[in-house]
Design a protein around this motif. Sequence first.
Motif, PDB file in Angstrom:
ATOM      1  N   PRO A  71       0.814  -1.218   0.000  1.00 56.53           N
ATOM      2  CA  PRO A  71       0.000   0.000   0.000  1.00 56.53           C
ATOM      3  C   PRO A  71       0.853   1.277   0.000  1.00 56.53           C
ATOM      4  CG  PRO A  71      -0.800  -1.590   1.630  1.00 56.53           C
ATOM      5  CD  PRO A  71       0.515  -2.120   1.134  1.00 56.53           C
ATOM      6  N   VAL A  72       0.486   2.178  -0.892  1.00 55.24           N
ATOM      7  CA  VAL A  72       1.062   3.532  -0.913  1.00 55.24           C
ATOM      8  C   VAL A  72      -0.106   4.464  -0.635  1.00 55.24           C
ATOM      9  CG1 VAL A  72       2.010   5.314  -2.449  1.00 55.24           C
ATOM     10  CG2 VAL A  72       3.023   3.039  -2.414  1.00 55.24           C
ATOM     11  N   ASP A  73      -0.151   4.977   0.583  1.00 52.57           N
ATOM     12  CA  ASP A  73      -1.326   5.710   1.049  1.00 52.57           C
ATOM     13  C   ASP A  73      -1.053   7.218   1.023  1.00 52.57           C
ATOM     14  OD1 ASP A  73      -3.707   6.407   2.190  1.00 52.57           O
ATOM     15  OD2 ASP A  73      -3.274   5.554   4.173  1.00 52.57           O
ATOM     16  N   THR A  74      -0.957   7.750  -0.173  1.00 49.33           N
ATOM     17  CA  THR A  74      -0.548   9.146  -0.346  1.00 49.33           C
ATOM     18  C   THR A  74      -1.373  10.091   0.533  1.00 49.33           C
ATOM     19  OG1 THR A  74       0.087   8.647  -2.611  1.00 49.33           O
ATOM     20  CG2 THR A  74      -0.239  10.972  -2.086  1.00 49.33           C
ATOM     21  N   ASP A  75      -2.691  10.005   0.464  1.00 46.35           N
ATOM     22  CA  ASP A  75      -3.526  10.931   1.249  1.00 46.35           C
ATOM     23  C   ASP A  75      -3.483  10.604   2.739  1.00 46.35           C
ATOM     24  OD1 ASP A  75      -4.101  12.163  -1.089  1.00 46.35           O
ATOM     25  OD2 ASP A  75      -6.214  11.559  -1.195  1.00 46.35           O
TER      26      ASP A  75
END
Length: 370
Positions: free
Chosen positions: A181-185
């Motif tokens: 997971p890349v959870d930018t926000d």
Amino acid sequence: MSTDLLSTLSQTLLMGPGPSCVPDPVYSALSHPTIGHLDPRFIGIMDEIKGRLQTVMQTRNPLTLPISGTGSSGMETCFVNLIEADDPVLILKNGVFGMRMADLAQRLGADVDELEFEWGTPVIPDAVKEKLARKSYKIIAVVHAETSTGVMNPVAEISRLLADTESLYLVDCVTSLGGMPVDTDGWHADAVYSGTQKCLSCPPGLAPVSFSDRAISLLKARKTKVPNWYLDLTMIINYWDGDTRAYHHTAPINMLYGLYAALGALLDEGLDQVYARHKAAHDALVDGLNHLGLSMAVSEESRLPMLNAVNIPNGVDDAGVRTALLKEYDIEIGAGLGALAGKIWRIGLMGHTARQENVDRLLSALKTLL
Ligand SMILES: Cc1ncc(COP(=O)(O)O)c(C=O)c1O
């Protein structure tokens, strides 16, 4: 007739630090007819790519698009658009790509502080907290998945330290995007960049980036022009967004077809399933390596699923094994970089490569060679 060098190529099993194996639908996508870069049909594909990237990068940022260039162009885009001379910048560094960030920020005339951690170990949030108590920074930058060491940095924890500051948060997701997971926000990250040749399983050549509204406000308030014409987002955005798309540079049309298909495949499989596939392949690899008497270089809680740093046993010929894997088994694994050269192998399980049958093939080859 000259020899056709391309016809001699086989699909090597790419188990290094990238590129990863490219699946057939992506190869097919690349070979679709090249059309004009302002053709409405192409604009439709661009819009769909933006939406797909937003989903994979977990962001609602409107400025989410692929830069023409490899992962380093994504890094350069983030720094060059956000830094002005003398800006205080903190780089959290524990490998080659943190070093590259520092070099880049220094070239732009920033006032760069580097907080270094031992290679093979993660960034320690308490040390970052202490640093932030002593000085304010315009930008804090960190690499999520340090490809040179196989370490996962605690990006979510670091983001919580920045909650009460004005600092922009810049995160390198070149190796992590599409494999975890890349959870930018969720991380309140202001500038995130990646590359296509790792867990997105596309050939190298594009760098997805995403900028938060806060980063865009800062970009618009710059006192000086962005010092790199090609990567100036204030101009690129006019091609990627709005009703009238203005020419900036000729988009790499067919590469974008490839990215469109790669993102489509990822979303069809489902992000959770894709992450679980990476984790399962990683667990199987670690298990198999342990059975062969090989140990991992990174402690369990900080290991990346897609980049496995393995200690080379004493007396084993590093280059000899890698060369035999390539020549006799058509399998590529990576060497150690910098301080870790000769000490570790880097085994990639990225994107399409992250499958049990590939793990089995490598383990069986290693068993014979060792
Ligand atoms: C973490 C990280 N950042 C940046 C880069 C640079 O990307 P590229 O080699 O595509 O320019 C890489 C490449 O391996 C990387 O692993």
